[in-house]
Scaffold this active site. Structure first.
Site, PDB file in Angstrom:
ATOM      1  CG  LEU A 206     -46.077  40.483 -29.778  1.00 33.24           C
ATOM      2  CD1 LEU A 206     -45.659  39.262 -30.599  1.00 33.24           C
ATOM      3  CD2 LEU A 206     -47.123  40.076 -28.748  1.00 33.24           C
ATOM      4  CG  HIS A 207     -42.820  44.578 -24.220  1.00 32.70           C
ATOM      5  ND1 HIS A 207     -44.017  45.141 -24.555  1.00 32.70           N
ATOM      6  CD2 HIS A 207     -42.650  44.816 -22.903  1.00 32.70           C
ATOM      7  CE1 HIS A 207     -44.556  45.699 -23.493  1.00 32.70           C
ATOM      8  NE2 HIS A 207     -43.760  45.527 -22.470  1.00 32.70           N
ATOM      9  NE  ARG A 208     -47.198  42.972 -20.852  1.00 34.04           N
ATOM     10  CZ  ARG A 208     -46.848  44.059 -20.184  1.00 34.04           C
ATOM     11  NH1 ARG A 208     -45.880  43.998 -19.286  1.00 34.04           N
ATOM     12  NH2 ARG A 208     -47.437  45.198 -20.376  1.00 34.04           N
TER      13      ARG A 208
END
Ligand code: UD1
Length: 372
Positions: A206-208
């Protein structure tokens, strides 16, 4: 005189696209490719390890821009790239993907009247709150040759009024890297190192910004992951931006969620091949899991890669606890097996090469370059 091309790479997902492009261009003596690294990603785990594992030659120029706000980072890349392009005088600049380096490179080249070639053109999430969507729209608007991974990309570009002669559906460069590196990835001992040699597990990334920058949003996603982890242990390769938000917000994970540092290319591919499900908000991982036939739950409200849902193993799971758990249960009941999208066959690099050669031969007789 050779046709000199500058290839621009900056962030982790660029490197697996640049590697097969360079490999396809290098044997053709008509071309000379010059690699420029913007330095958008700079940690060894986000950059150096990918150069080594994908056998990408050292960049001729390193712009060392580092992190910053979008405006700062994009502007700094532009400021540092301009003198490089003026000195190297390339016949074309190739940008890949949708990161800030992609847009910055396209802008500098277009303003110097250097043709811009965009690999992975035409993808659209139709969600302008995503920085990548702005980068995609703006890059395609000023690109001269649009190399496309899937039919939806061509349709989007035609809808935006692009000249069909400038569009080539070439397939997916990321899949070239994946296919080339599967044997080496299989050899990785990462599961041994993690002590999960025999067990089933899920893989998380997850990095958005929309998912991780807001503490409440991130906590909601993690509460879904915690429920899932009671049924399937989860291994989460944590992006630096996500790690800092977890720490800042004091979010505790609980359950069987295991945090890992960012992984190298081969270790990550290995885990992707061997896991039961991927939960991610990455674009590239939606594509890789489709090719590997591994179910993917995309923690987003949309995807710019619809072929991964239509043909592949992807489900758009939304970003709240209930929608993620619904997608998780649907996946348990009927896991998607999927098929590989057209042209995701490991030969996109060659088709990019051919489209680029055609582009320059239509601009001027290619022999003029090779004979001069
Ligand atoms: C960028 C891309 C995104 C891509 C992702 C892959 C844009 C707009 N976004 O997002 O599309 O999916 O890369 O990882 O270009 N950081 C480090 N070390 C690094 C790089 C970053 O610690 O080597 C940290 C810094 O705190 C930085 C933050 O991560 O501020 C975010 O980095 P940035 O390049 O701004 O965006 P990404 O989230 O990596």
């Amino acid at each position: 005189m050779k046709i000199r091309l500058v290839l621009l790479a900056g962030a982790r997902p660029n490197f697996m696209k640049v590697a097969p492009l360079m490999a396809a261009l290098d044997p053709d003596e008509r071309f000379e490719s010059i690699l420029v690294h913007t330095g958008q990603h700079y940690d060894d785990s986000m950059s150096g390890t990918f150069f080594r594992e994908l056998h990408i030659p050292s960049p001729r120029h390193h712009l060392n821009v580092g992190s910053g706000s979008h405006a700062q980072q994009t502007a700094e890349i532009m400021r540092r790239l301009e003198p490089v392009l003026i000195a190297e005088k390339p016949a074309g600049v190739i940008v890949v993907g949708d990161v800030n380096s992609t847009l910055a490179g396209a802008l500098v080249a277009a303003k110097l009247e250097i043709p811009v070639i965009h690999a992975e053109a035409g993808l659209r999430s139709f969600d302008r709150s995503m920085p990548e969507e702005i980068n995609r729209l703006a890059t395609d608007a000023i690109s001269d040759l649009l190399l496309v991974t899937e039919e939806s990309g061509r349709a989007n570009l035609l809808h935006e009024g692009k000249d069909p002669a400038r569009i080539a559906v070439v397939g997916n460069l990321m899949v070239d890297s994946l296919r080339r590196n599967l044997p080496a990835a299989l050899e990785s001992d990462v599961r041994q190192r993690l002590g999960i040699l025999n067990g089933r597990f899920g893989l998380v990334t997850l990095h958005r910004p929309a998912n991780v920058d807001d503490g409440r949003q991130l906590a909601g996603i993690i509460s879904a992951l915690r429920v899932i982890s009671e049924e399937l242990p989860l291994y989460w390769a944590v992006h630096p931006r996500t790690r800092s938000h977890l720490e800042e917000n004091g979010i505790s994970l609980g359950g069987a969620i295991h945090l890992l540092a960012p992984l190298g290319y081969l270790d990550f591919l290995h885990l992707q091949m061997k896991c039961s499900v991927v939960l991610t908000d990455s674009g590239g991982i939606q594509e890789e899991s489709t090719v590997l036939g591994i179910p993917c739950l995309t923690i987003r409200d949309n995807t710019e890669r619809p072929v991964t849902v239509e043909c592949g193993t992807n489900r758009v799971a939304g970003t709240n606890k209930e929608s993620i758990l619904r997608a998780w249960r649907e996946n348990l009941e009927s896991p998607k097996r999927g098929t590989t999208p057209p042209l995701w066959d490991g030969h996109a690099g060659e088709r990019c090469h051919d489209a680029i050669a055609r582009f320059f031969s239509s601009q001027m007789r290619i022999e003029e370059y090779s004979e001069a």
